[in-house]
Structures are given as structure tokens and as C-alpha cells.
Write an enzyme that holds these catalytic residues in place. Structure first.
Site, mmCIF file in Angstrom:
data_model
loop_
_atom_site.group_PDB
_atom_site.id
_atom_site.type_symbol
_atom_site.label_atom_id
_atom_site.label_comp_id
_atom_site.label_asym_id
_atom_site.label_seq_id
_atom_site.Cartn_x
_atom_site.Cartn_y
_atom_site.Cartn_z
ATOM 1 N N PRO A 154 0.802 -1.305 0.143
ATOM 2 C CA PRO A 154 0.139 -0.131 0.093
ATOM 3 C C PRO A 154 1.112 1.193 -0.032
ATOM 4 O O PRO A 154 1.854 1.353 0.749
ATOM 5 C CB PRO A 154 -0.720 -0.204 1.182
ATOM 6 N N MET A 155 0.411 2.086 -1.044
ATOM 7 C CA MET A 155 1.343 3.411 -0.980
ATOM 8 C C MET A 155 0.761 4.403 -1.313
ATOM 9 O O MET A 155 -0.192 4.508 -2.417
ATOM 10 C CB MET A 155 2.584 3.102 -1.981
ATOM 11 N N CYS B 27 4.357 3.229 8.499
ATOM 12 C CA CYS B 27 4.700 4.275 8.028
ATOM 13 C C CYS B 27 5.680 5.028 8.556
ATOM 14 O O CYS B 27 5.348 5.631 9.995
ATOM 15 C CB CYS B 27 3.402 5.089 7.640
ATOM 16 N N LYS C 68 0.988 -4.301 8.849
ATOM 17 C CA LYS C 68 2.395 -4.144 8.219
ATOM 18 C C LYS C 68 3.193 -3.337 9.173
ATOM 19 O O LYS C 68 2.611 -2.259 9.546
ATOM 20 C CB LYS C 68 2.053 -3.299 6.972
ATOM 21 N N ASN D 112 9.143 -7.507 3.168
ATOM 22 C CA ASN D 112 9.228 -6.187 2.327
ATOM 23 C C ASN D 112 10.641 -5.514 2.379
ATOM 24 O O ASN D 112 10.988 -5.295 3.456
ATOM 25 C CB ASN D 112 8.114 -5.526 2.857
ATOM 26 N N ASP E 232 13.259 -3.282 -0.453
ATOM 27 C CA ASP E 232 14.444 -3.404 -1.413
ATOM 28 C C ASP E 232 14.309 -4.440 -2.198
ATOM 29 O O ASP E 232 15.232 -5.167 -2.963
ATOM 30 C CB ASP E 232 15.845 -3.480 -0.779
ATOM 31 N N GLY F 266 6.923 -2.624 -3.200
ATOM 32 C CA GLY F 266 6.665 -1.399 -3.648
ATOM 33 C C GLY F 266 7.289 -0.326 -4.315
ATOM 34 O O GLY F 266 6.671 -0.281 -5.452
#
Length: 342
Positions: free
Chosen positions: A17-18, A101, A140, A203, A205, A227
Site C-alpha cells: 500500500p502506497m 509508515c 504491516k 518487504n 528493497d 513497493g
């Protein structure tokens, strides 16, 4: 790998999610290229329960996107619980909690990765959200707040104990933001912890099929989430899956092929957002699709400034005609949108 009763198959590849990136038109492209599961842009719980238009709009999902999760963030337990109830009514497959985040304005008020400074509150919020919805709840998060508090092994156990069905871990601390390299060592420790029985998704790189396979092999994760490497490259899902299945890399896309992908994305953006908003929101993607082309400055400027859809189509045709079979080495052309959530 299963999240509750949702079967994602073996070695699934998920879209992270971004904010300002994973809108419906971009998700459409990622699904087109084989993303096994996707998430909405992260949604502010306070805005959602106030019925703020921008937050409510992010609840829009389509059946072809399934399975899909709605991700929420906030620092007040009661608001997050109520937001989870509202999000459940939108009928996603999963409710995901954003404890990852690192953006200052979010983390410093205790939301996102800021919740990692108050683990008991983090656990209690998660417990209450699990109780508030019939949907699987996932989380996350990151390795910890900083190098002195990399407590993800403990956190993962405690969140599992209050009922989450999967955990995604980004291999950086909040203090790192997006700098340095993601450290997957602790992700591997969470996965190898004999007390863990829910899926562990790694998650951070993953920007090539080779690296994706390495993370599965070296750390034993159940799934991976991508991502930033999807910007201007939604076909990375197809590349990863092809490599995992065959051990061979896909042939790199020509510029002409990328033009057709950008055209499809643009058409979807106009359908979903309307002409004005669809045009504006595609600008960040155009900048990524064609990054690395030589002598491209004039065309890029026109793509990023025009408000005329017909001119965009003409420019795309011009790019295909001028660059045709030209192939950009994507390994040396990172996305200009590298500060977004991953």
C-alpha cells in the site's frame, strides 16, 4: 500461503500500500501483471469516521482486484476500531493495520511506525480491531523504532496472540526511513520462530526477480511484498513469477511495449478519476514509465504539463515511433518516487 481462508498459493507476490500511488488505476495494472494480493492507499482513520471525501473515496474497490485489503492508520484506538467497522462495510477481503509508515507527520503523533514506541497500545489496538470485524486482520510494520529497539520478534508474537492472520515486515527501522539497505535478518528470525504459525511476508528493497527469489530462499518467508520497484514497472510481478517458475529472466520490455502499457494505464485512470484528475494523477507514472530514455526532456515536459488527453495520446504515439525497440536498463534507473511508502 493462506491469510485466514484466503489462499494465495505458493510464494505469492503482493503489492504494497502506497499513498498517492496504489489508486484503482495503478492497482488495475499490477493485477493485470499478476499481483497476488493488493492493498488500497493507506486511509486515515479519523478522516474516514468524519466521512471526509478523500478518505471515503479510497474505500472504492472492484471485484477484479480481489483479494484486496483496506489499510488503515491512526493513533487513537477508538477511532481505529470505528474505522475498521466502516471499512468492513466496503467489503474488502482483509483489514490491514499500518504500523509501518515512517513519515514524520504520521509517526510523530503515534500513528504508523510511531506506534512501535508504545507496544502495549499497539497490541491493544490490534486486539480491539480483530474483535470489531469478521474479516481477517493483518499488520504491516517495521523492525522497530530505531537500532536500539529492534523488537519485531516480540511484537510479531504478541500481535499473533491477539488474532492477526498475517504480518508484513519492512526490513528497516522507523529511524532509517528509506535510507540504507533493508535488513532481512530479523524478518528471517520472525519466520523461524517456532511460536509463529501465521504467514510472514517480507518487504524492502525487492527490485528484481533475482532478489525476490533470494529472499524466499534465504529467509524462508511465506510471501514477499513489493513497493517502490513497481513505479513505472507494474510488470515486475510477471517478471518475478516467471523467474520463480522457470529460473530464467523475462526479455526486457521495449519502449514501444511500455508505451502500450502506459496507454492502458492512462485510459483506466481517465475512466476511474475523470479527465482532469486522471490527467494530473498520471503525471507521476509517466515520469516513471519513461525514465532513462535519452534526449527525452522536451517530451517529458509536455507529458507532465498538458491537460489535453488527446495530446497525451499523440505524445505516446510519438514515443513509440521515436524509441521503438529501445530498451532501458532498469537496474540503473531507480524511480523518482522513491520516498513513498514501501
Amino acid at each position: 500461503m493462506k491469510i485466514g481462508n484466503i489462499d494465495l498459493g505458493d510464494k505469492p507476490v503482493l503489492l504494497a500500500p502506497m499513498e498517492d500511488v496504489t489508486d484503482p488505476s495503478f492497482r488495475y495494472m499490477c493485477k493485470h501483471f499478476g499481483a497476488d494480493m493488493m492493498y488500497t492507499e493507506f486511509i486515515n482513520a479519523d478522516g474516514l469516521i468524519r466521512d471526509a471525501g478523500s478518505s471515503v473515496a479510497k474505500l472504492t474497490i472492484y471485484d477484479y482486484e480481489r483479494p484486496i485489503g483496506i489499510q488503515l492508520y491512526g493513533h487513537i484506538i477508538e477511532s481505529m476500531v470505528e474505522a475498521a467497522r466502516v471499512a468492513t462495510e466496503a467489503n474488502p477481503d482483509v483489514i490491514d493495520i499500518n504500523f509501518g509508515c515512517p513519515v514524520k507527520k504520521i509517526a510523530n503523533r503515534g500513528a504508523g511506525s510511531g506506534m512501535m514506541r508504545d507496544v502495549p497500545k499497539m497490541v491493544e489496538m490490534t486486539r480491539r480491531i480483530v474483535e470489531a470485524t469478521h474479516l481477517p486482520v493483518t499488520v504491516k510494520t517495521r523492525l522497530g523504532w530505531d537500532d536500539q529497539s529492534k523488537n519485531i520478534v516480540e511484537i510479531a508474537e504478541r500481535l499473533q496472540d491477539v488474532g492477526i492472520k498475517a504480518i508484513t515486515i519492512h526490513g528497516r527501522t522507523r529511524a532509517q526511513l528509506y535510507t540504507g539497505k533493508a535488513d532481512w535478518t530479523l524478518i528471517g528470525e520472525v519466520k523461524s520462530n517456532p511460536r509463529m504459525h501465521i504467514p510472514v511476508i517480507g518487504n524492502g528493497d525487492i527490485d528484481s526477480p533475482i532478489k525476490a527469489k533470494e529472499m524466499f530462499t534465504r529467509y524462508g518467508v511465506d510471501g514477499i511484498m513489493i513497493g517502490r520497484a513497481t513505479y513505472g514497472r507494474p510488470w515486475i510481478f510477471a517478471e518475478v513469477k516467471h523467474y520463480l517458475k522457470t529460473g530464467e529472466l523475462m526479455k526486457p520490455l521495449s519502449t514501444a511495449e511500455k508505451v502500450e502499457i502506459a496507454r492502458l494505464h492512462f485510459e483506466r485512470s481517465l475512466q476511474v478519476k475523470g479527465a482532469k484528475t486522471g490527467m494530473l494523477e498520471m503525471r507521476r507514472h509517466f515520469g516513471s514509465y519513461f525514465k532513462g530514455l535519452p534526449h527525452f526532456k522536451d517530451i517529458r515536459l509536455k507529458l507532465l504539463t498538458t491537460l489535453n488527453p488527446d495530446e497525451v495520446y499523440s505524445l505516446l504515439s510519438l514515443i513509440a515511433e521515436r524509441y521503438g525497440e529501445y530498451v532501458v536498463d532498469e537496474s540503473i534507473n531507480p524511480s523518482p518516487w522513491a520516498d513513498k511508502q514501501d
